[in-house]
Design a protein around this motif. Structure first.
Motif, PDB file in Angstrom:
ATOM      1  N   TRP A 114     -17.646  -7.183   3.383  1.00 61.29           N
ATOM      2  CA  TRP A 114     -16.648  -7.983   2.492  1.00 61.29           C
ATOM      3  C   TRP A 114     -15.303  -7.416   2.961  1.00 61.29           C
ATOM      4  O   TRP A 114     -14.251  -8.034   3.052  1.00 61.29           O
ATOM      5  N   GLU A 130     -14.052  -5.958   5.886  1.00 57.82           N
ATOM      6  CA  GLU A 130     -13.723  -6.423   7.018  1.00 57.82           C
ATOM      7  C   GLU A 130     -13.425  -7.850   6.868  1.00 57.82           C
ATOM      8  O   GLU A 130     -12.287  -8.347   7.619  1.00 57.82           O
ATOM      9  N   ARG A 131     -14.116  -8.668   6.417  1.00 56.36           N
ATOM     10  CA  ARG A 131     -13.829 -10.049   6.266  1.00 56.36           C
ATOM     11  C   ARG A 131     -12.608 -10.333   5.705  1.00 56.36           C
ATOM     12  O   ARG A 131     -11.846 -11.206   5.843  1.00 56.36           O
ATOM     13  N   LYS A 157      -9.960  -9.802   7.881  1.00 57.76           N
ATOM     14  CA  LYS A 157      -9.372 -10.626   8.853  1.00 57.76           C
ATOM     15  C   LYS A 157      -9.111 -11.738   8.305  1.00 57.76           C
ATOM     16  O   LYS A 157      -8.194 -12.730   9.076  1.00 57.76           O
ATOM     17  N   LYS A 158      -9.462 -12.394   7.159  1.00 62.29           N
ATOM     18  CA  LYS A 158      -8.881 -13.338   6.344  1.00 62.29           C
ATOM     19  C   LYS A 158      -7.602 -13.168   6.017  1.00 62.29           C
ATOM     20  O   LYS A 158      -6.560 -14.281   6.114  1.00 62.29           O
TER      21      LYS A 158
END
Length: 165
Positions: free
Chosen positions: A51, A53-54, A57-58
């Motif tokens: 989460w 890392e996501r 990125k988001k």
């Protein structure tokens, strides 16, 4: 474990909380309550589905989208300003130099603004400079520089000893 819609929904909820300023820990607890599971389950999903890392990125995607929108807005505004200035110029020419523009300075300002908005040079400046590019690194001998620095340090120490006496 394969990511399912419930995991994606939990991530979205958690991400929304972190974007509102909640800490990761508080976001996990609130997400657990929202999903009807214990916080340990959310922590497991957090680690297993990456989460953090996501979320990074988001956030980068969101920033890129915001920047794109800002650029679009700037371009639209620039075009609108240019249209206004062109209308003033067109009217100026059509009316045979009306009273609205009272001096050449006023006209100069309008023309320069048009040029600036079109990324064209608004002034011409003569420059009499010559650029000479030499590889300065070839002028210095590292060993010689180290020797000179060492000699200077020794001379400083000697002066300091003399001043103490």
């Amino acid at each position: 474990m394969k990511e399912k819609p419930k995991h994606i929904d939990a991530f979205q909820f958690w991400f929304g909380l972190t974007e509102k300023g909640y800490s990761t820990t508080d976001s996990v607890k609130t997400t657990a309550t929202h999903c009807g599971v214990i916080p340990r389950t959310i922590w497991k999903w957090y680690k297993e589905f990456g989460w953090e890392e996501r979320a990074d990125k988001k956030r980068l995607q969101i920033l890129a989208e915001v920047e794109k929108q800002e650029n679009r807005t700037l371009v639209e505004n620039r075009l609108n300003y240019l249209k206004i200035l062109h209308k003033i110029l067109d009217q100026f020419i059509k009316d045979g130099f009306p009273v609205k523009i009272e001096s050449m300075k006023d006209l100069d300002i309008i023309i320069k603004n048009c040029l600036v908005l079109q990324d064209a040079p608004s002034e011409v400046i003569k420059q009499d400079t010559v650029n000479v590019n030499i590889g300065a690194e070839s002028l210095f001998d590292d060993e010689l520089m180290k020797k000179i620095i060492k000699e200077e340090e020794e001379a400083r120490k000697l002066r300091a000893k003399k001043n103490e006496s």
